[in-house]
Scaffold this motif. Sequence first.
Motif, PDB file in Angstrom:
ATOM      1  N   UNK A 179     -39.028 -49.349   8.649  1.00  0.00           N
ATOM      2  CA  UNK A 179     -37.731 -49.989   7.974  1.00  0.00           C
ATOM      3  C   UNK A 179     -36.931 -49.262   7.222  1.00  0.00           C
ATOM      4  N   UNK A 180     -37.252 -48.746   6.493  1.00  0.00           N
ATOM      5  CA  UNK A 180     -36.524 -47.916   5.253  1.00  0.00           C
ATOM      6  C   UNK A 180     -35.671 -46.978   6.082  1.00  0.00           C
ATOM      7  N   UNK A 181     -36.127 -45.917   6.789  1.00  0.00           N
ATOM      8  CA  UNK A 181     -35.513 -45.343   7.606  1.00  0.00           C
ATOM      9  C   UNK A 181     -35.128 -44.779   8.259  1.00  0.00           C
ATOM     10  N   UNK A 182     -35.390 -45.624   9.895  1.00  0.00           N
ATOM     11  CA  UNK A 182     -35.496 -45.817  11.688  1.00  0.00           C
ATOM     12  C   UNK A 182     -34.706 -47.598  11.959  1.00  0.00           C
ATOM     13  N   UNK A 183     -34.787 -47.953  10.717  1.00  0.00           N
ATOM     14  CA  UNK A 183     -33.928 -49.112  11.202  1.00  0.00           C
ATOM     15  C   UNK A 183     -32.715 -49.410  10.844  1.00  0.00           C
ATOM     16  N   UNK A 184     -31.870 -48.497  10.705  1.00  0.00           N
ATOM     17  CA  UNK A 184     -30.208 -49.147  10.183  1.00  0.00           C
ATOM     18  C   UNK A 184     -29.818 -49.608  10.888  1.00  0.00           C
ATOM     19  N   UNK A 185     -28.629 -50.723  10.830  1.00  0.00           N
ATOM     20  CA  UNK A 185     -28.139 -50.834  12.054  1.00  0.00           C
ATOM     21  C   UNK A 185     -27.277 -50.215  12.729  1.00  0.00           C
ATOM     22  N   UNK A 186     -27.035 -50.304  13.514  1.00  0.00           N
ATOM     23  CA  UNK A 186     -26.048 -49.520  14.945  1.00  0.00           C
ATOM     24  C   UNK A 186     -24.935 -49.593  14.631  1.00  0.00           C
ATOM     25  N   UNK A 187     -23.890 -48.685  14.789  1.00  0.00           N
ATOM     26  CA  UNK A 187     -22.655 -49.043  14.693  1.00  0.00           C
ATOM     27  C   UNK A 187     -21.692 -49.164  13.373  1.00  0.00           C
ATOM     28  N   UNK A 188     -21.096 -50.828  13.509  1.00  0.00           N
ATOM     29  CA  UNK A 188     -20.164 -50.740  12.034  1.00  0.00           C
ATOM     30  C   UNK A 188     -21.822 -52.369  11.311  1.00  0.00           C
ATOM     31  N   UNK A 189     -22.463 -52.499  12.097  1.00  0.00           N
ATOM     32  CA  UNK A 189     -22.993 -53.196  11.706  1.00  0.00           C
ATOM     33  C   UNK A 189     -23.331 -54.686  12.590  1.00  0.00           C
ATOM     34  N   UNK A 190     -22.018 -54.326  13.662  1.00  0.00           N
ATOM     35  CA  UNK A 190     -22.083 -55.878  14.374  1.00  0.00           C
ATOM     36  C   UNK A 190     -21.881 -55.178  15.493  1.00  0.00           C
ATOM     37  N   UNK A 191     -21.059 -54.658  16.309  1.00  0.00           N
ATOM     38  CA  UNK A 191     -21.218 -53.611  16.822  1.00  0.00           C
ATOM     39  C   UNK A 191     -20.546 -52.346  16.935  1.00  0.00           C
ATOM     40  N   UNK A 192     -20.961 -51.668  18.116  1.00  0.00           N
ATOM     41  CA  UNK A 192     -21.158 -50.470  18.206  1.00  0.00           C
ATOM     42  C   UNK A 192     -19.791 -49.730  18.973  1.00  0.00           C
ATOM     43  N   UNK A 193     -19.935 -48.369  19.150  1.00  0.00           N
ATOM     44  CA  UNK A 193     -18.146 -47.882  19.995  1.00  0.00           C
ATOM     45  C   UNK A 193     -18.777 -46.485  20.311  1.00  0.00           C
ATOM     46  N   UNK A 194     -18.702 -46.611  21.539  1.00  0.00           N
ATOM     47  CA  UNK A 194     -18.861 -44.665  22.232  1.00  0.00           C
ATOM     48  C   UNK A 194     -17.876 -44.106  22.954  1.00  0.00           C
TER      49      UNK A 194
END
Length: 397
Positions: A179-194
């Motif tokens: 949870x500490x190291x491998x589970x941050x929210x992707x993108x801006x926390x709501x959606x992610x762009x690529x």
Amino acid sequence: MTRITTAYAFSSSVENLQQRQAELVRAQEQMTSGKRVLKASDDPTAAARAERARAMEQRADATTRAIDASRNSMTLTESALSDAGELVQQARELIVAAGNASYSDAERADTANQIAAIRKQLLAVANRGDGTGGYVFSGQGSSQAPFIDQPGGVGYTGSGGATQVASDEQLPLTLDGNETWLAAPTGNGVFTTSSNSASAWIDAGRVTSPAAITGSAYQIQFTVANGATTYSVIKDGSTAVLSDQPYTSGQAIQVDGMALSVSGTPGQGDSFDIQPSTPSASIFSVLDKVVAELKTPSRSAAQTTQTVQSGLRDIDSVANHLQSTRSMTGELLKRIDSVQGRVDDLKLYGKTTESNAEDLDMAQAISDFSNKQTGYSAALQTYASMQKLSLFNYING
């Protein structure tokens, strides 16, 4: 009329003398020990109260040992997260530097190597020991380092969850490393762009209306015809939300509560994906992606810009997640101090109760001892005088 024989008088005097001597000895024992209750028979009620107080003190001592263990563990955790935060900041500065338009491929590769070195240091921090054979981020315990570097990226081999101290107080000994190291929210926390474009890039985007967010996947598709560039936004792969909209570099594209900006010169068939954010960003995967892209030669300026923008977005998300965990650890340390205060108060109450139940009032004891000593001396003198009152002494006199 009662007859008092000489034998009875002597026996009574000896008995009285022995009683006073016993009282004097007991008073001496009390003064020497500082205790009024030396055994339960001295005062059963007070002895029981003192025993309950001692049991309370023993429980407080056990809780204090558990609190100390939790405090030591959380202090190590907070220190590790502090070190991680500094390393992440160093990596962020290198990513910013990699966006320098004057950098050559070799210079970007050198920057990538520096970021890779920081990544190794972060892995060492994640696998930091607790000094007792365990690991700070091992979750529910592990005899081996909880993070392992493998071909697919860093994996977590510890047990999920957290270990707590064995006491009435719910205090942690470890944190969940996954949870500490491998589970941050992707993108801006709501959606992610690529992006798949070699000539344009997309920013992290922002939320303009939380109520309008659908949680669906979108794709911005570009068409170039007759020198004009237009775009369409497709929802969930089939529904056109926007169609053939004129494109202006850097102008916000707004759809379903989201605003995104595409910059550069998109080519025919270029597309940009928008996916819902998930709690799966790892500091290691973020840095691995940046390192791999910076080491790739002959990339366009737009691709480098996309790497820098996406890298900064992702590393900021991970940094915020680590900082939140560090803040939580600080709150835990504050709570531990609060629990320690309550336990100290409980132990003080137990000691006070024990003292009130069995401790000796020394001033009163000295006064009583003096009285008993005087009484004993008087008894000795009385006994000595009675020895002279026998009939034989009278006849011989």
